[in-house]
Design a protein around this motif. Sequence first.
Motif, PDB file in Angstrom:
ATOM      1  N   VAL A 150       0.840  -1.202   0.000  1.00 56.46           N
ATOM      2  CA  VAL A 150       0.000   0.000   0.000  1.00 56.46           C
ATOM      3  C   VAL A 150       0.876   1.253   0.000  1.00 56.46           C
ATOM      4  CG1 VAL A 150      -1.730   1.296   1.314  1.00 56.46           C
ATOM      5  CG2 VAL A 150      -1.910  -1.196   1.138  1.00 56.46           C
ATOM      6  N   TYR A 151       2.072   1.124   0.556  1.00 57.16           N
ATOM      7  CA  TYR A 151       2.973   2.275   0.694  1.00 57.16           C
ATOM      8  C   TYR A 151       4.124   2.237  -0.305  1.00 57.16           C
ATOM      9  CZ  TYR A 151       0.588   2.721   5.179  1.00 57.16           C
ATOM     10  OH  TYR A 151      -0.364   2.853   6.166  1.00 57.16           O
ATOM     11  N   LYS A 152       4.005   1.421  -1.346  1.00 59.90           N
ATOM     12  CA  LYS A 152       5.138   1.265  -2.273  1.00 59.90           C
ATOM     13  C   LYS A 152       5.500   2.558  -2.999  1.00 59.90           C
ATOM     14  CE  LYS A 152       2.160  -0.553  -5.992  1.00 59.90           C
ATOM     15  NZ  LYS A 152       1.919  -1.729  -6.861  1.00 59.90           N
ATOM     16  N   ASN A 153       4.554   3.479  -3.152  1.00 59.87           N
ATOM     17  CA  ASN A 153       4.845   4.751  -3.822  1.00 59.87           C
ATOM     18  C   ASN A 153       5.073   5.895  -2.840  1.00 59.87           C
ATOM     19  OD1 ASN A 153       4.560   3.606  -6.436  1.00 59.87           O
ATOM     20  ND2 ASN A 153       2.328   3.810  -6.299  1.00 59.87           N
ATOM     21  N   ALA A 154       5.041   5.574  -1.548  1.00 61.78           N
ATOM     22  CA  ALA A 154       5.238   6.611  -0.531  1.00 61.78           C
ATOM     23  C   ALA A 154       6.720   6.914  -0.369  1.00 61.78           C
ATOM     24  CB  ALA A 154       4.641   6.161   0.794  1.00 61.78           C
ATOM     25  N   ASP A 155       7.025   8.138   0.052  1.00 60.51           N
ATOM     26  CA  ASP A 155       8.423   8.531   0.255  1.00 60.51           C
ATOM     27  C   ASP A 155       9.051   7.736   1.396  1.00 60.51           C
ATOM     28  OD1 ASP A 155       8.259  10.385  -1.776  1.00 60.51           O
ATOM     29  OD2 ASP A 155       7.659  12.018  -0.442  1.00 60.51           O
ATOM     30  N   LYS A 156       8.269   7.506   2.451  1.00 55.79           N
ATOM     31  CA  LYS A 156       8.745   6.742   3.589  1.00 55.79           C
ATOM     32  C   LYS A 156       7.935   5.455   3.727  1.00 55.79           C
ATOM     33  CE  LYS A 156      10.592  10.510   6.430  1.00 55.79           C
ATOM     34  NZ  LYS A 156      10.539  11.165   7.767  1.00 55.79           N
ATOM     35  N   LYS A 157       8.638   4.347   3.882  1.00 53.46           N
ATOM     36  CA  LYS A 157       7.982   3.068   4.075  1.00 53.46           C
ATOM     37  C   LYS A 157       7.846   2.831   5.581  1.00 53.46           C
ATOM     38  CE  LYS A 157       8.258   2.324  -0.390  1.00 53.46           C
ATOM     39  NZ  LYS A 157       8.979   3.519  -0.816  1.00 53.46           N
ATOM     40  N   PRO A 158       6.630   2.671   6.083  1.00 57.29           N
ATOM     41  CA  PRO A 158       6.443   2.613   7.541  1.00 57.29           C
ATOM     42  C   PRO A 158       6.739   1.255   8.179  1.00 57.29           C
ATOM     43  CG  PRO A 158       4.331   2.470   6.437  1.00 57.29           C
ATOM     44  CD  PRO A 158       5.353   2.699   5.363  1.00 57.29           C
ATOM     45  N   ILE A 159       6.925   0.211   7.378  1.00 59.24           N
ATOM     46  CA  ILE A 159       7.151  -1.131   7.930  1.00 59.24           C
ATOM     47  C   ILE A 159       8.416  -1.730   7.319  1.00 59.24           C
ATOM     48  CG2 ILE A 159       6.211  -3.466   8.203  1.00 59.24           C
ATOM     49  CD1 ILE A 159       3.430  -2.271   7.886  1.00 59.24           C
ATOM     50  N   ARG A 160       9.233  -2.356   8.165  1.00 59.76           N
ATOM     51  CA  ARG A 160      10.441  -3.033   7.702  1.00 59.76           C
ATOM     52  C   ARG A 160      10.525  -4.391   8.398  1.00 59.76           C
ATOM     53  NH1 ARG A 160      14.379  -1.222   4.590  1.00 59.76           N
ATOM     54  NH2 ARG A 160      16.449  -2.176   4.623  1.00 59.76           N
ATOM     55  N   THR A 161      10.805  -5.441   7.617  1.00 60.96           N
ATOM     56  CA  THR A 161      10.840  -6.795   8.150  1.00 60.96           C
ATOM     57  C   THR A 161      12.237  -7.398   8.011  1.00 60.96           C
ATOM     58  OG1 THR A 161      10.140  -7.714   6.018  1.00 60.96           O
ATOM     59  CG2 THR A 161       8.408  -7.206   7.625  1.00 60.96           C
ATOM     60  N   ALA A 162      12.508  -8.397   8.848  1.00 63.61           N
ATOM     61  CA  ALA A 162      13.807  -9.058   8.791  1.00 63.61           C
ATOM     62  C   ALA A 162      13.651 -10.543   9.112  1.00 63.61           C
ATOM     63  CB  ALA A 162      14.785  -8.416   9.775  1.00 63.61           C
ATOM     64  N   LEU A 163      14.440 -11.357   8.424  1.00 63.97           N
ATOM     65  CA  LEU A 163      14.588 -12.770   8.733  1.00 63.97           C
ATOM     66  C   LEU A 163      15.895 -12.919   9.522  1.00 63.97           C
ATOM     67  CD1 LEU A 163      13.882 -15.826   8.332  1.00 63.97           C
ATOM     68  CD2 LEU A 163      15.242 -15.718   6.223  1.00 63.97           C
ATOM     69  N   VAL A 164      15.805 -13.485  10.724  1.00 63.11           N
ATOM     70  CA  VAL A 164      16.988 -13.688  11.567  1.00 63.11           C
ATOM     71  C   VAL A 164      17.031 -15.174  11.906  1.00 63.11           C
ATOM     72  CG1 VAL A 164      18.208 -13.004  13.663  1.00 63.11           C
ATOM     73  CG2 VAL A 164      16.697 -11.372  12.524  1.00 63.11           C
ATOM     74  N   THR A 165      17.895 -15.911  11.206  1.00 66.31           N
ATOM     75  CA  THR A 165      17.866 -17.362  11.285  1.00 66.31           C
ATOM     76  C   THR A 165      19.238 -17.948  11.607  1.00 66.31           C
ATOM     77  OG1 THR A 165      17.460 -19.379   9.987  1.00 66.31           O
ATOM     78  CG2 THR A 165      18.129 -17.434   8.771  1.00 66.31           C
ATOM     79  N   ALA A 166      19.220 -19.110  12.236  1.00 70.95           N
ATOM     80  CA  ALA A 166      20.456 -19.827  12.541  1.00 70.95           C
ATOM     81  C   ALA A 166      21.039 -20.502  11.309  1.00 70.95           C
ATOM     82  CB  ALA A 166      20.203 -20.878  13.632  1.00 70.95           C
ATOM     83  N   ARG A 167      20.310 -20.504  10.201  1.00 72.59           N
ATOM     84  CA  ARG A 167      20.823 -21.075   8.954  1.00 72.59           C
ATOM     85  C   ARG A 167      22.056 -20.304   8.474  1.00 72.59           C
ATOM     86  NH1 ARG A 167      17.356 -23.970   5.160  1.00 72.59           N
ATOM     87  NH2 ARG A 167      15.545 -24.789   6.271  1.00 72.59           N
ATOM     88  N   ASN A 168      22.905 -20.990   7.702  1.00 70.36           N
ATOM     89  CA  ASN A 168      23.997 -20.324   6.985  1.00 70.36           C
ATOM     90  C   ASN A 168      24.208 -21.078   5.678  1.00 70.36           C
ATOM     91  OD1 ASN A 168      25.142 -22.645   7.981  1.00 70.36           O
ATOM     92  ND2 ASN A 168      26.924 -21.667   8.906  1.00 70.36           N
ATOM     93  N   ALA A 169      25.247 -20.729   4.928  1.00 69.35           N
ATOM     94  CA  ALA A 169      25.516 -21.418   3.668  1.00 69.35           C
ATOM     95  C   ALA A 169      25.829 -22.897   3.946  1.00 69.35           C
ATOM     96  CB  ALA A 169      26.697 -20.752   2.959  1.00 69.35           C
ATOM     97  N   PRO A 170      25.302 -23.828   3.140  1.00 68.61           N
ATOM     98  CA  PRO A 170      24.514 -23.617   1.924  1.00 68.61           C
ATOM     99  C   PRO A 170      22.998 -23.583   2.163  1.00 68.61           C
ATOM    100  CG  PRO A 170      25.047 -25.927   2.112  1.00 68.61           C
ATOM    101  CD  PRO A 170      25.673 -25.270   3.309  1.00 68.61           C
ATOM    102  N   ALA A 171      22.561 -23.675   3.422  1.00 66.27           N
ATOM    103  CA  ALA A 171      21.127 -23.778   3.706  1.00 66.27           C
ATOM    104  C   ALA A 171      20.391 -22.456   3.499  1.00 66.27           C
ATOM    105  CB  ALA A 171      20.921 -24.271   5.136  1.00 66.27           C
TER     106      ALA A 171
END
Length: 304
Positions: free
Chosen positions: A216-237
């Motif tokens: 909904v905010y893709k054309n807005a100057d500021k994006k109000p939501i930011r997400t992150a994946l924080v996982t114990a996985r590493n390469a190659p998983a």
Amino acid sequence: MPVTLEGKLVIAISSRALFDLDDSNKIFEEKGEDEYTAYQIEHENEVLGQGVAFPLIKRLLELRNPETNEDMVEIVLVSKNDPNTGLRVLNSIESYQLNITRAAFSRGRTPYKYLKAFNADLFLSANPDDVKLALENGYASATIYTGTPYREDENFDEIRIAFDGDAVIFSDESEKIYQEKGLEEFKRFEKENREIPMAPGPFKAFLTALNNLQNVYKNADKKPIRTALVTARNAPAHARAIKTLREWGIGVDEAFFLGGLDKAPILESFNPHIFFDDQHTYCITASKVVPTGHVPIGVKNSRK
């Protein structure tokens, strides 16, 4: 035509996740329902302190559609209080000027069965049994840990939400391989299946709803939501996690593949309003630096 919540992000939250009710809950556990009721009525005009999830909820309620200025998020209070003792919670909501107008009081009974009626995308509670029941019935749910409140960051005015991968966004099929057969077999399995998307976990639908809200905010100057994946996985998983999200047509803004390192330092830097993880050990360390929700499902939470 009846009012509908369709098109909104709907979060159901218990009173103990929204407000600090530790003292009240202690009275209930030590002295019983009658003493608890009397205490709440006597103090019903005293404003409750903010709970761990309060900053997240306050920020979400401020979201408006940039084109129509309509509310984008609906918060529903779902409480095991009865309406009489719940009045103090409602008075506190009014005092903080939170736009929460819908509530369900179930007097001691688990409120999870009402999540469907409200079309809830997420359920936050301080009661692990209620959360477990909700998860078992297909709702993204987490137990809020009592710990560090959100650390206000003057450099950001966005809502930040972080997720673990396996058993949260994704199913725990790979985690089962790791637990039963060890790290090397896990790596071999992930490498052989890197082109095959993982099955969804309980929070896939919630992440999808967040992606829809972000669009909904893709054309807005500021994006109000930011997400992150924080996982114990590493390469190659790491590859399978990225390709699974790609296959689903959803994504995260940031990703951290830590290979078993403690997640707390990364989380402290990202500073999310909430972090979701299925493993109790990670939740304990994370809750010391950021608001944390435990997702009690999957092989790491199965009873032996």
